[in-house]
Design a protein around this motif. Sequence first.
Motif, PDB file in Angstrom:
ATOM      1  N   ASP A  81      -5.951   9.046  -5.026  1.00  0.00           N
ATOM      2  CA  ASP A  81      -6.701  10.159  -5.605  1.00  0.00           C
ATOM      3  C   ASP A  81      -8.080   9.669  -6.027  1.00  0.00           C
ATOM      4  O   ASP A  81      -8.358   8.471  -6.039  1.00  0.00           O
ATOM      5  N   TRP A  82      -8.949  10.622  -6.353  1.00  0.00           N
ATOM      6  CA  TRP A  82     -10.262  10.285  -6.892  1.00  0.00           C
ATOM      7  C   TRP A  82     -10.177  10.227  -8.412  1.00  0.00           C
ATOM      8  O   TRP A  82      -9.231  10.734  -9.023  1.00  0.00           O
ATOM      9  N   SER A  83     -11.182   9.614  -9.004  1.00  0.00           N
ATOM     10  CA  SER A  83     -11.237   9.586 -10.462  1.00  0.00           C
ATOM     11  C   SER A  83     -11.551  10.979 -11.002  1.00  0.00           C
ATOM     12  O   SER A  83     -12.134  11.821 -10.308  1.00  0.00           O
ATOM     13  N   ASP A  84     -11.165  11.214 -12.233  1.00  0.00           N
ATOM     14  CA  ASP A  84     -11.476  12.503 -12.876  1.00  0.00           C
ATOM     15  C   ASP A  84     -12.981  12.730 -12.910  1.00  0.00           C
ATOM     16  O   ASP A  84     -13.449  13.875 -12.792  1.00  0.00           O
ATOM     17  N   THR A  85     -13.743  11.647 -13.060  1.00  0.00           N
ATOM     18  CA  THR A  85     -15.204  11.779 -13.115  1.00  0.00           C
ATOM     19  C   THR A  85     -15.756  12.290 -11.792  1.00  0.00           C
ATOM     20  O   THR A  85     -16.675  13.117 -11.765  1.00  0.00           O
ATOM     21  N   ALA A 101       5.940  11.743   4.281  1.00  0.00           N
ATOM     22  CA  ALA A 101       5.708  12.782   5.290  1.00  0.00           C
ATOM     23  C   ALA A 101       4.239  12.854   5.712  1.00  0.00           C
ATOM     24  O   ALA A 101       3.930  13.336   6.804  1.00  0.00           O
ATOM     25  N   LYS A 102       3.344  12.359   4.846  1.00  0.00           N
ATOM     26  CA  LYS A 102       1.915  12.367   5.151  1.00  0.00           C
ATOM     27  C   LYS A 102       1.396  10.963   5.451  1.00  0.00           C
ATOM     28  O   LYS A 102       0.240  10.648   5.205  1.00  0.00           O
ATOM     29  N   ALA A 103       2.257  10.132   6.041  1.00  0.00           N
ATOM     30  CA  ALA A 103       1.901   8.732   6.271  1.00  0.00           C
ATOM     31  C   ALA A 103       0.716   8.558   7.206  1.00  0.00           C
ATOM     32  O   ALA A 103      -0.065   7.618   7.056  1.00  0.00           O
ATOM     33  N   ASN A 104       0.558   9.454   8.175  1.00  0.00           N
ATOM     34  CA  ASN A 104      -0.577   9.365   9.091  1.00  0.00           C
ATOM     35  C   ASN A 104      -1.800   9.937   8.369  1.00  0.00           C
ATOM     36  O   ASN A 104      -2.220  11.074   8.580  1.00  0.00           O
ATOM     37  N   ILE A 105      -2.368   9.110   7.506  1.00  0.00           N
ATOM     38  CA  ILE A 105      -3.364   9.580   6.534  1.00  0.00           C
ATOM     39  C   ILE A 105      -4.559  10.252   7.190  1.00  0.00           C
ATOM     40  O   ILE A 105      -4.992  11.339   6.772  1.00  0.00           O
ATOM     41  N   GLY A 162     -33.255  15.932   6.122  1.00  0.00           N
ATOM     42  CA  GLY A 162     -32.049  15.152   6.345  1.00  0.00           C
ATOM     43  C   GLY A 162     -30.802  15.804   5.787  1.00  0.00           C
ATOM     44  O   GLY A 162     -30.848  16.872   5.166  1.00  0.00           O
ATOM     45  N   ASN A 163     -29.680  15.148   6.023  1.00  0.00           N
ATOM     46  CA  ASN A 163     -28.403  15.527   5.434  1.00  0.00           C
ATOM     47  C   ASN A 163     -27.998  14.479   4.405  1.00  0.00           C
ATOM     48  O   ASN A 163     -28.387  13.320   4.497  1.00  0.00           O
ATOM     49  N   PHE A 164     -27.190  14.885   3.445  1.00  0.00           N
ATOM     50  CA  PHE A 164     -26.724  14.004   2.376  1.00  0.00           C
ATOM     51  C   PHE A 164     -25.227  13.784   2.556  1.00  0.00           C
ATOM     52  O   PHE A 164     -24.431  14.716   2.431  1.00  0.00           O
ATOM     53  N   LEU A 165     -24.825  12.540   2.864  1.00  0.00           N
ATOM     54  CA  LEU A 165     -23.422  12.180   2.993  1.00  0.00           C
ATOM     55  C   LEU A 165     -23.043  11.374   1.758  1.00  0.00           C
ATOM     56  O   LEU A 165     -23.433  10.221   1.607  1.00  0.00           O
ATOM     57  N   LEU A 166     -22.288  11.998   0.861  1.00  0.00           N
ATOM     58  CA  LEU A 166     -21.955  11.412  -0.438  1.00  0.00           C
ATOM     59  C   LEU A 166     -20.583  10.750  -0.377  1.00  0.00           C
ATOM     60  O   LEU A 166     -19.590  11.388  -0.027  1.00  0.00           O
ATOM     61  N   ASN A 167     -20.528   9.465  -0.729  1.00  0.00           N
ATOM     62  CA  ASN A 167     -19.294   8.691  -0.632  1.00  0.00           C
ATOM     63  C   ASN A 167     -18.502   8.669  -1.943  1.00  0.00           C
ATOM     64  O   ASN A 167     -19.060   8.467  -3.020  1.00  0.00           O
ATOM     65  N   ILE A 168     -17.190   8.861  -1.819  1.00  0.00           N
ATOM     66  CA  ILE A 168     -16.250   8.691  -2.919  1.00  0.00           C
ATOM     67  C   ILE A 168     -15.114   7.802  -2.421  1.00  0.00           C
ATOM     68  O   ILE A 168     -14.555   8.042  -1.350  1.00  0.00           O
ATOM     69  N   GLY A 169     -14.762   6.776  -3.205  1.00  0.00           N
ATOM     70  CA  GLY A 169     -13.685   5.868  -2.822  1.00  0.00           C
ATOM     71  C   GLY A 169     -12.380   6.231  -3.516  1.00  0.00           C
ATOM     72  O   GLY A 169     -12.282   6.135  -4.748  1.00  0.00           O
ATOM     73  N   PRO A 170     -11.335   6.635  -2.767  1.00  0.00           N
ATOM     74  CA  PRO A 170     -10.044   6.946  -3.385  1.00  0.00           C
ATOM     75  C   PRO A 170      -9.373   5.707  -3.980  1.00  0.00           C
ATOM     76  O   PRO A 170      -9.591   4.580  -3.527  1.00  0.00           O
ATOM     77  N   SER A 171      -8.537   5.931  -4.954  1.00  0.00           N
ATOM     78  CA  SER A 171      -7.831   4.851  -5.649  1.00  0.00           C
ATOM     79  C   SER A 171      -6.636   4.386  -4.821  1.00  0.00           C
ATOM     80  O   SER A 171      -6.233   5.037  -3.852  1.00  0.00           O
ATOM     81  N   PHE A 201       0.848  -1.197   0.000  1.00  0.00           N
ATOM     82  CA  PHE A 201       0.000   0.000   0.000  1.00  0.00           C
ATOM     83  C   PHE A 201       0.883   1.247   0.000  1.00  0.00           C
ATOM     84  O   PHE A 201       1.576   1.545   0.977  1.00  0.00           O
ATOM     85  N   ASN A 202       0.823   2.000  -1.091  1.00  0.00           N
ATOM     86  CA  ASN A 202       1.709   3.151  -1.247  1.00  0.00           C
ATOM     87  C   ASN A 202       1.030   4.231  -2.099  1.00  0.00           C
ATOM     88  O   ASN A 202       1.371   4.446  -3.266  1.00  0.00           O
ATOM     89  N   PRO A 203       0.048   4.936  -1.521  1.00  0.00           N
ATOM     90  CA  PRO A 203      -0.734   5.933  -2.283  1.00  0.00           C
ATOM     91  C   PRO A 203       0.028   7.239  -2.487  1.00  0.00           C
ATOM     92  O   PRO A 203      -0.252   8.259  -1.854  1.00  0.00           O
ATOM     93  N   VAL A 204       0.970   7.213  -3.396  1.00  0.00           N
ATOM     94  CA  VAL A 204       1.901   8.329  -3.573  1.00  0.00           C
ATOM     95  C   VAL A 204       1.226   9.600  -4.094  1.00  0.00           C
ATOM     96  O   VAL A 204       1.813  10.690  -4.013  1.00  0.00           O
ATOM     97  N   ASP A 205       0.002   9.497  -4.622  1.00  0.00           N
ATOM     98  CA  ASP A 205      -0.699  10.689  -5.129  1.00  0.00           C
ATOM     99  C   ASP A 205      -1.591  11.330  -4.065  1.00  0.00           C
ATOM    100  O   ASP A 205      -2.346  12.258  -4.362  1.00  0.00           O
ATOM    101  N   PHE A 206      -1.519  10.843  -2.839  1.00  0.00           N
ATOM    102  CA  PHE A 206      -2.352  11.348  -1.742  1.00  0.00           C
ATOM    103  C   PHE A 206      -2.120  12.837  -1.530  1.00  0.00           C
ATOM    104  O   PHE A 206      -1.010  13.273  -1.242  1.00  0.00           O
ATOM    105  N   ASN A 207      -3.196  13.620  -1.669  1.00  0.00           N
ATOM    106  CA  ASN A 207      -3.130  15.075  -1.490  1.00  0.00           C
ATOM    107  C   ASN A 207      -4.455  15.544  -0.906  1.00  0.00           C
ATOM    108  O   ASN A 207      -5.367  15.941  -1.638  1.00  0.00           O
ATOM    109  N   PRO A 208      -4.605  15.490   0.417  1.00  0.00           N
ATOM    110  CA  PRO A 208      -5.898  15.835   1.021  1.00  0.00           C
ATOM    111  C   PRO A 208      -6.309  17.283   0.815  1.00  0.00           C
ATOM    112  O   PRO A 208      -7.505  17.594   0.846  1.00  0.00           O
ATOM    113  N   ASP A 209      -5.357  18.183   0.603  1.00  0.00           N
ATOM    114  CA  ASP A 209      -5.718  19.575   0.313  1.00  0.00           C
ATOM    115  C   ASP A 209      -6.526  19.659  -0.982  1.00  0.00           C
ATOM    116  O   ASP A 209      -7.469  20.458  -1.095  1.00  0.00           O
ATOM    117  N   LYS A 210      -6.156  18.838  -1.956  1.00  0.00           N
ATOM    118  CA  LYS A 210      -6.871  18.808  -3.235  1.00  0.00           C
ATOM    119  C   LYS A 210      -8.304  18.327  -3.016  1.00  0.00           C
ATOM    120  O   LYS A 210      -9.254  18.881  -3.576  1.00  0.00           O
TER     121      LYS A 210
END
Length: 504
Positions: free
Chosen positions: A380-384, A180-184, A367-376, A125-134
């Motif tokens: 990162d997320w898909s372009d879609t 440096a961002k290992a503590n996801i 109600g509230n709407f909690l929309l799920n997206i699964g990162p790769s 497991f090595n998500p090198v594109d991880f960028n939570p600011d994005k």
Amino acid sequence: MQLDIISKGSDPRGSAGHVRGARKVLAAGLLVLSGLAMTGLQPAKAQQEGSTYVWPTDSLVLKKLHHWQGEKFGLLMHWGTYSQWGIVESWSLCPEDVPWAQRKGPYANDYFTYKKAYENLQTTFNPVDFNPDKWAAAAKDAGMKYVVFTTKHHDGFCMFDTKQTDYKVTSPKTPFSGNAKANIAKEVFKSFRNAGFMIGAYFSKPDWHVPYYWWPYLPPKDRNVNYDPAKHPDIWNKFKQFTYNQIQELMTGYGSMDILWLDGGWVRPYTQEEQKEQRIFNQDIDMAGIAAMARKNQPGLIVVDRAVGGPYENYQTPEQQVPDKPLDHPWESCITMGDSWSYVPDDHYKPANTLIHLLVRIVSRGGNFLLNIGPSPKGDWSDTAYARLKEIGSWMKINGAAIYDSKPIAPYAKNNLVFTQSEDGKSVYAFVLTDDKNDGGDFGVPHSINLPEALRTEYANITVLGRPAWKTRLNKNTGEIAITQKGNSSSAIKYALVLKMVKK
């Protein structure tokens, strides 16, 4: 009430498997949304409506809960090592003969070999594109106001730097540990907090990796603890302490928290009658102690002990479903943007038209709407997914006033008309929805709409959000509102047109 089925194959385990026993239909009914299927799975179980809800008594919790109800739109992310195989989160480890727990691949025919290979995903497991600011920037632009992130799913792999196990993203066994961002989880919470979001930590109560839940002496037989805690209290107490310690870590070392979103509702106390009828062991982890500790460290914390009811389920979470009328307590529909909760290559993402209509219908029921997206697996997320959020954001920038801090008003919806009102009750909003099947969201503005009888009254002013030059005229006897377009009528109206009607 009728069930309007709009989802083939939703998953009765829930986004994290909260079902206890067979599927039940709500006494008051649910609208189950079209196109929300997890392919090949069965319709989702409706969550109990109100019968087990207990209002909090803590004034700080009530205050935060009220604030959360006004936020309306949030982001959920299911992410873990399982993304590398593009499979359903955790559930292939569960030895139950149900569709959502099916194993695939070269190890599928040998459970223990499969489990070992699954757990070995930690070493790649090595998500090198991880960028939570994005992520935070895209979610904020879409109009989202809170985030719920999976710190640990049922498989037990921790996306945070727990001290209780080495089965975690920061372990030297995990390649990403050197980043440096290992503590996801910490990085996600920091980025979204900096962007002004309410912060929610998803945490699975069951843990299929720790030896105190699935004791290695016995093989697991289903999703539940595989030994009788009453016969082995020493082992169960270790599991209770393990769970307490991990939640304490999240409540003390990861900044300010607003929501503790606990999943795996089968881990709960059971009466002797329930144990006998359901052939299940009592699984009391002392939620009173956990909640007290969590709120000592995070005053006002909203606790969501999903599908359990009682004082530690401060709001309920029907998934892949929308109640057809308002509930008498706080609630949130958690729904996938794609067909799956976790990352699947080439997943099918719902059109923006569908997602915006979901938001409108959920909010109109309070109600509230909690929309799920699964990162790769790369992080990162898909372009879609980004494109969908951008489309939603464009619409929300014009019409958000009818969404945020709103409350229901009868009759809630009629045909393609949906209604909300401002929190102070001075304004009523009428949403005119496009055809749900119109994937492009192109809007043919009607010359008039007809208000239902309950909303026919004199209004001081009626305007079209985003179109201040357009003119409207109300016949209060027939409820017809004539709409006269002026200027460029071909742009900016997509998905839903919104009328604001200010009461006299």
